[in-house]
Design an enzyme around this catalytic site. Structure first.
Site, short mmCIF file in Angstrom:
data_model
loop_
_atom_site.label_atom_id
_atom_site.label_comp_id
_atom_site.label_asym_id
_atom_site.label_seq_id
_atom_site.Cartn_x
_atom_site.Cartn_y
_atom_site.Cartn_z
N LYS A 42 0.83 -1.20 0.00
CA LYS A 42 0.00 0.00 0.00
C LYS A 42 0.87 1.26 0.00
O LYS A 42 0.66 2.17 -0.80
CB LYS A 42 -0.92 -0.01 1.22
CG LYS A 42 -1.95 1.10 1.17
CD LYS A 42 -2.85 1.07 2.38
CE LYS A 42 -3.83 -0.06 2.28
NZ LYS A 42 -4.53 -0.35 3.52
N ARG B 58 -3.55 2.88 8.58
CA ARG B 58 -3.86 1.58 7.96
C ARG B 58 -2.61 0.73 7.85
O ARG B 58 -1.51 1.23 7.68
CB ARG B 58 -4.36 1.78 6.52
CG ARG B 58 -5.66 2.49 6.40
CD ARG B 58 -5.86 2.86 4.92
NE ARG B 58 -7.00 3.73 4.76
CZ ARG B 58 -8.19 3.31 4.32
NH1 ARG B 58 -8.38 2.07 3.98
NH2 ARG B 58 -9.18 4.15 4.21
N GLY C 291 -8.10 -7.13 4.51
CA GLY C 291 -8.96 -7.15 5.69
C GLY C 291 -8.40 -7.89 6.89
O GLY C 291 -9.07 -8.01 7.91
N MET D 240 -5.71 -7.20 8.78
CA MET D 240 -5.16 -6.37 9.87
C MET D 240 -6.09 -5.18 10.12
O MET D 240 -7.14 -5.06 9.50
CB MET D 240 -3.75 -5.93 9.52
CG MET D 240 -2.77 -7.09 9.59
SD MET D 240 -1.12 -6.60 9.17
CE MET D 240 -1.17 -6.52 7.41
N ARG E 206 -3.55 -1.62 -6.15
CA ARG E 206 -2.71 -2.81 -5.99
C ARG E 206 -3.07 -3.78 -7.10
O ARG E 206 -4.14 -3.67 -7.70
CB ARG E 206 -2.94 -3.46 -4.62
CG ARG E 206 -4.37 -3.89 -4.38
CD ARG E 206 -4.58 -4.38 -2.97
NE ARG E 206 -6.00 -4.51 -2.72
CZ ARG E 206 -6.54 -4.76 -1.54
NH1 ARG E 206 -5.77 -4.89 -0.48
NH2 ARG E 206 -7.83 -4.88 -1.37
N HIS F 219 -15.90 -8.51 0.85
CA HIS F 219 -14.88 -9.40 1.39
C HIS F 219 -15.06 -10.83 0.86
O HIS F 219 -14.11 -11.49 0.43
CB HIS F 219 -14.95 -9.38 2.92
CG HIS F 219 -13.98 -10.28 3.58
ND1 HIS F 219 -14.29 -11.57 3.92
CD2 HIS F 219 -12.69 -10.09 3.94
CE1 HIS F 219 -13.22 -12.14 4.46
NE2 HIS F 219 -12.24 -11.27 4.49
N GLU G 176 14.36 -43.59 -3.28
CA GLU G 176 13.34 -43.37 -2.26
C GLU G 176 13.88 -43.52 -0.85
O GLU G 176 13.12 -43.40 0.12
CB GLU G 176 12.21 -44.41 -2.44
CG GLU G 176 11.56 -44.36 -3.79
CD GLU G 176 10.53 -45.47 -3.97
OE1 GLU G 176 9.35 -45.20 -3.78
OE2 GLU G 176 10.94 -46.59 -4.30
N SER H 125 14.71 -42.06 -10.70
CA SER H 125 13.47 -41.28 -10.56
C SER H 125 13.20 -41.13 -9.07
O SER H 125 13.09 -42.13 -8.35
CB SER H 125 12.30 -42.01 -11.24
OG SER H 125 11.13 -41.26 -11.03
N GLY I 272 11.42 -40.94 -5.92
CA GLY I 272 10.11 -41.24 -5.34
C GLY I 272 10.02 -40.45 -4.04
O GLY I 272 10.32 -40.94 -2.96
N THR I 273 9.61 -39.20 -4.20
CA THR I 273 9.70 -38.30 -3.04
C THR I 273 8.60 -38.55 -2.00
O THR I 273 8.69 -38.03 -0.90
CB THR I 273 9.66 -36.83 -3.50
OG1 THR I 273 8.65 -36.70 -4.49
CG2 THR I 273 11.00 -36.40 -4.07
N ASN I 274 7.61 -39.36 -2.36
CA ASN I 274 6.65 -39.74 -1.31
C ASN I 274 7.38 -40.58 -0.28
O ASN I 274 7.33 -40.30 0.92
CB ASN I 274 5.48 -40.55 -1.89
CG ASN I 274 4.76 -39.83 -3.01
OD1 ASN I 274 4.76 -38.60 -3.03
ND2 ASN I 274 4.18 -40.57 -3.93
N ASP I 275 8.06 -41.61 -0.78
CA ASP I 275 8.79 -42.46 0.16
C ASP I 275 10.05 -41.77 0.68
O ASP I 275 10.44 -41.97 1.83
CB ASP I 275 9.16 -43.79 -0.51
CG ASP I 275 8.04 -44.81 -0.35
OD1 ASP I 275 7.57 -44.97 0.80
OD2 ASP I 275 7.62 -45.41 -1.34
N CYS J 104 8.92 -38.65 -9.57
CA CYS J 104 7.58 -39.16 -9.82
C CYS J 104 6.72 -39.18 -8.56
O CYS J 104 5.61 -39.67 -8.58
CB CYS J 104 7.61 -40.53 -10.47
SG CYS J 104 8.36 -41.79 -9.45
N TYR K 122 13.27 -34.15 -15.90
CA TYR K 122 11.81 -34.03 -16.03
C TYR K 122 11.13 -34.17 -14.68
O TYR K 122 11.72 -34.66 -13.72
CB TYR K 122 11.27 -35.10 -17.01
CG TYR K 122 11.37 -36.51 -16.48
CD1 TYR K 122 10.39 -37.05 -15.65
CD2 TYR K 122 12.46 -37.32 -16.82
CE1 TYR K 122 10.48 -38.34 -15.15
CE2 TYR K 122 12.57 -38.61 -16.33
CZ TYR K 122 11.58 -39.12 -15.49
OH TYR K 122 11.69 -40.39 -14.99
C1 PEP Z 1 7.10 -42.35 -4.24
O1 PEP Z 1 7.42 -42.99 -3.24
O2 PEP Z 1 7.32 -41.15 -4.37
C2 PEP Z 1 6.41 -43.03 -5.34
C3 PEP Z 1 6.12 -42.40 -6.45
O3 PEP Z 1 6.01 -44.29 -5.11
P1 PEP Z 1 4.68 -44.70 -4.32
O4 PEP Z 1 3.94 -43.49 -4.03
O5 PEP Z 1 3.97 -45.64 -5.22
O6 PEP Z 1 5.27 -45.38 -3.13
MG MG Z 2 7.43 -45.13 -3.34
#
Ligand code: PEP
Ligand code: MG
Length: 936
Positions: free
Chosen positions: A26, A97, A106, A108, A348, A468, A771, A790, A792-795, A857, A877
């Protein structure tokens, strides 16, 4: 001496639009507007550094601040030609203000009409010639100051607002319905009563000294940075608590001095759809807060301001266009008209829906206002998913008549159960995260944020397109219908009545944020315009303007991005859809999903006692799997396809209920006890860290052999049809090169056998998922064998943080509330921890195999911040579910554009530009000679 106060106004302005970090949005924009010659009431901004100081020093200010504020007040007096606290001539009044770096609408506090007391109010009455106006200002001021500064606002739903109570009583006694019908004598009495209430509740007199009032307001605004709703808002939008807010003190101008006055808020393009043209709300003879609060039904600027105030309308339209052209973005403007004089109070960049963001950005490129790069950079990548969300149309609406119609403030289709209280809506959602909720309110306020967050849709009976409810739901991408006057809400009875029909809490309704229609019950939805073109092919591109904007933006994104985008898909249909949304390959096919289609055969394999029996049971599965893979290869038409071997623990495939176990035994021709025994054997206390991933293929090599054979036979079959094929066979949950080698050997032997027999050898790769932390740390060894990684960022998140992906729901909400985690690590990559492990793996992997293919992935592959991180660490990728592909494409383009800009900035500083370490003077010729340590 440190400068803490920046003045703005027609006689001199210290700041400009580039100083948002210091002056808040502002403050920076007020300075910019003053600089480009627009009519801005003069004022000053106390910097965000003071806020940081305030919190670091037990709510104290830097010692230099007082003198700087005093000087700045004198500057306002000079420019405005009025004196603060003047009890002879028309006094200067000021507003106070908040204004953070990112706007937090809104969230603050604000105090208006500062400088009024028993003396100045008389002068204001005399000099303005309007006693009612003066006393109404004073009444509002005492009420606002009492609530905000003296902390007299109700603390809970059941608390009473002492000022509102007195106001109601007064109206009753005076026999009037509206505040506006109170006479000056009523207002005078009210001020007295308000002050008595202050004394009673706080034990102190209401402050009469104007400067004391200013300091009280400044402290309250800084204090409001840490109120609950501001904290919730920051958490929601990833705004760091450390930023702090600036405080703007500005000369008051009045939109409530008669019928030649007005106040309003406007957008230069439609915030819901992006359509060009000014839209907004205004009220004649009102103060700014009245428009946003939705208490009086505002008029539409585009419909009637030109008739009510033709000269001011013309001037306003010119200023609005000047601002849009100046900022090259859709502007959200606050203005006041005081006796036919236009004053600009704020501009803004407008909050907008994903629809509006895409449409306005594409239009602005076509108008020559911005470049495609700028268009890409300004659209929050997640917002593009709004364009893929279902809508109400055709079949769903057949036979349905709207029960009411309001303002179409936030596009989208929402159906759910009515909740009237935001906290109850939140509780319902906490009980069931899939609960469908429509929050129904007379109007919303920042206090309602938590309820709005969990609602699918929002319906209000008051307030316009700039209320709002409209503003916040647009930003959240929620369907919103506001100002639906046909509905009467009774909070006490928990009902909403439309005509003769009454709806209770929990009843189902549907709101269409595109049309403003409200329907009784659940209305089925249809796919979005974009998906009707791409998936259903029921709409032609030429008849789908939204699709055209979407496609234009996507093609620009593809031009800039360097990261590849793949999809996680398990069957030909998903593969087709993913290609339509831009997939360049498959990054993850989870083969286990296919087993569920042939579950009896798979269960037979699991129940087998010997290798020979297992191999026999696997034989029909080979055929099923091969067919499935052929379908995917055909759909992907030569694009790379990563297929992961069996990953989940076997117990996930066997029945656990008595009856199911007995049925299975009958089917298999064995005793129920045998089934029960095997199920018991498969039981694990911690299956996620148990017998799964490559550990299955190592203990049961025949499974790996069958799957590898199926993949290779499918590839050969499809190639013989003349379709190119690039399978990438992926081994899950590898932590040690010995595990990898064990599985690789089986795969390569199977592949060689198939290819030799077929006389065809597709281009195929063998690689692994990463993983486990051990895999990251020993990635150089693993890369000696693996041709691709690849992530496996979940694990990897699960194993890196030691947090179960299945059980973290028990504490994550508390962790987020307490700011222990800034994000949910299973949604947004923990860049420091898990990302740190990924960096190690990338570096080590490349050191052993310079051309190693690197992808991700896990779910993070479709999260914008994580995609940007993947770009930064040099992955090839990202892979995500089909509907997240547009987000990934846009985020990848944004990452590339940011990198380009950063490189250019480093070059401009005299560095090589190639690496972030080089701060200039390294003497390299684009790093061939680099001394900065980046090694080129
Ligand atoms: C992971 O672990 O990121 C993955 C893609 O495998 P999953 O979710 O099947 O364990
Ligand atoms: Mg996995």
């Amino acid at each position: 001496m440190a400068k803490y106060v920046y003045s703005f106004g027609k006689d001199g302005t210290d700041g400009d639009a580039t100083m948002k970090n210091l002056l808040g949005g502002k403050g920076a924009n007020l300075a910019e507007m003053a600089k480009i010659g627009l009519p801005v009431p003069s004022g000053f901004t106390i910097t965000t550094e003071v806020c940081t100081y305030f919190y670091a020093n037990g709510n104290q200010y830097p010692p230099e601040l007082e003198a700087q504020v005093n000087d700045a007040m004198v500057a306002i007096e000079k420019t405005m030609g009025k004196k603060f606290g003047d009890n002879k001539d028309l006094p200067l009044l000021v507003s106070c203000r908040s204004g953070a770096r990112e706007s937090m609408p809104g969230m603050m506090d604000t105090v208006l009409n500062i400088g009024l007391n028993d003396k100045t109010v008389d002068v204001l009455a005399k000099k303005s010639g309007d006693e009612r106006f003066a006393w109404d200002c004073y009444r509002r001021f005492v009420q606002m100051y009492g609530g905000v500064v003296l902390d007299m606002k109700p603390k809970s739903k059941t608390d009473h607002d002492p000022f509102e109570e007195l106001l109601e009583k007064k109206k009753e006694k005076a026999g009037v319905k509206e505040d506006a019908d109170l006479k000056p004598e009523h207002l005078k009495e009210l001020v007295k009563e308000f002050k008595a209430a202050v004394k009673k509740q706080t034990g102190k007199d209401f402050p009469d000294d104007p400067m004391e009032q200013v300091w009280g307001a400044v402290g309250a605004v800084f204090g409001s940075w840490m109120n609950d709703r501001a904290i919730v808002y920051r958490r929601m939008y990833g705004i760091p608590h450390e930023w702090g807010t600036a405080v703007n003190v500005q000369a008051m101008v009045f939109g409530n001095m008669g019928n030649d006055c007005a106040t309003g808020v406007a957008l230069t393009r439609n915030g819901a759809t992006g359509e060009k043209g000014i839209t907004g709300d205004y009220l004649i003879n009102a103060q700014g807060e009245d428009v946003v609060a939705g208490i009086r039904m505002p008029k539409k600027i585009e419909e009637s301001l030109n008739k009510d105030m033709p000269v001011c309308w013309k001037q306003f339209a010119e200023v609005a266009m000047k601002l849009e052209n100046h900022y090259k973005d859709v502007q959200d403007i606050e203005f006041t008209i005081e006796r036919q004089n236009l004053w600009m109070l704020q501009t803004r960049n407008a909050k907008r829906t994903g629809f509006a963001a895409v449409r306005a950005a594409v239009d602005m490129v076509n108008e020559g206002l911005i470049t495609p790069e700028q268009a890409i950079a300004r659209i929050p990548a997640n917002d593009i998913t709004q364009l893929l969300q279902p809508v109400f149309s055709g079949a769903g609406l057949k036979g349905k008549t709207p029960i009411a119609k309001g303002i179409n403030a936030g596009p989208g289709a929402a159906t759910g159960q009515i909740h009237f209280q935001p906290d109850e809506a939140e509780a319902a959602w906490q009980k069931d995260n899939n609960a469908k909720i429509i929050l129904v309110r007379m109007e919303t306020t920042p206090e309602d944020l938590r309820g709005m967050k969990v609602a699918n849709g929002i319906l209000t009976s008051r307030g316009g397109a700039a209320s709002h409810a409209a503003l916040v739901s647009r930003q959240m991408g929620k369907a919103c219908v506001c100002g639906c006057e046909a509905i009467a809400i009774d909070y006490k009875a928990e009902t909403m009545t439309v005509g003769k029909e009454t709806f209770k809490k929990g009843d189902w309704i549907s709101v269409d944020g595109f049309t403003g229609n409200v329907y009784k019950g659940e209305v089925p939805t249809s796919p979005s315009e974009v998906l009707q073109v791409l998936f259903e092919k029921s709409l032609k591109p030429k008849d789908a303007p939204l699709y055209q904007c979407f496609q234009q933006l996507m093609s620009w994104s593809d031009r800039f991005r360097k990261l590849g985008v793949r999809t996680n898909a398990d069957n030909p249909k998903e593969s087709d859809q993913a290609i339509a949304l831009g997939a360049e390959g498959i990054g993850l096919t989870r083969t286990e999903h296919m087993f569920f289609d042939h579950i009896d055969d798979f269960r037979k394999m699991i129940l087998s006692e010997t290798v020979a029996d297992r191999e026999k049971a696997l034989a029909p599965l080979l055929g099923h799997q091969q067919k499935d893979f052929e379908g995917i290869f055909r759909a992907m038409k030569g694009r790379p396809v990563t297929i992961r071997l069996l990953d989940p623990p076997l117990h996930e495939f066997v029945p656990h209920e008595d009856k199911e176990q007995t049925d299975l035994a009958k089917k298999m021709g064995i005793k129920p006890e045998e089934v029960k025994r095997r199920v018991k054997e498969l039981h694990e206390f911690n299956p996620m860290l148990g017998h799964r991933g490559c550990r299955l293929g190592i203990v049961y090599p025949e499974i790996t052999r069958m799957q590898a054979t199926a993949i290779c036979q499918a590839a050969v079959a499809v190639m013989k049809e003349g379709i190119d094929c690039h399978p990438e066979i992926m081994i899950p949950l590898v932590g040690n090169i010995t595990e990898y080698r064990n599985q690789e050997k089986i795969i390569r032997e199977a592949a060689t056998a198939v290819f030799k027999k077929a006389g065809v050898t597709p281009d195929y790769l063998v690689g692994t998922m990463i993983e486990l932390p051990r895999a990251c740390v020993t990635a150089d060894k693993i890369a000696e064998g693996a041709e691709f990684f690849s992530f496996g960022t979940n694990d990897l998140t699960q194993t890196g943080l030691g947090i179960s992906r299945d059980d973290y729901g028990t504490f994550i909400n508390e962790y987020r509330e307490m700011d222990i985690f800034s994000d949910d690590p299973f949604q947004t990559l923990d860049q420091e921890g898990v990302g740190g492990l990924m960096k190690i793996a990338v570096e080590k992997g490349k050191s052993a195999r310079s051309d190693i293919k690197l992808g991700i992935c896990g779910e993070h592959g479709g999260d914008p911040a994580s995609v940007k991180f993947c770009h930064k660490i040099g992955l090839n990728y990202v892979s995500c579910s089909p509907l997240r592909l547009p987000v990934a494409r846009l985020a990848a383009a944004q990452a590339a554009i940011t990198e380009k800009k950063e490189k250019a900035a480093r070059k401009a500083e005299g560095g090589c530009g190639c690496c972030a370490n080089c701060k200039g003077g390294c003497g390299c010729k684009c790093c061939s000679n680099c001394k900065c340590g980046c090694k080129g």
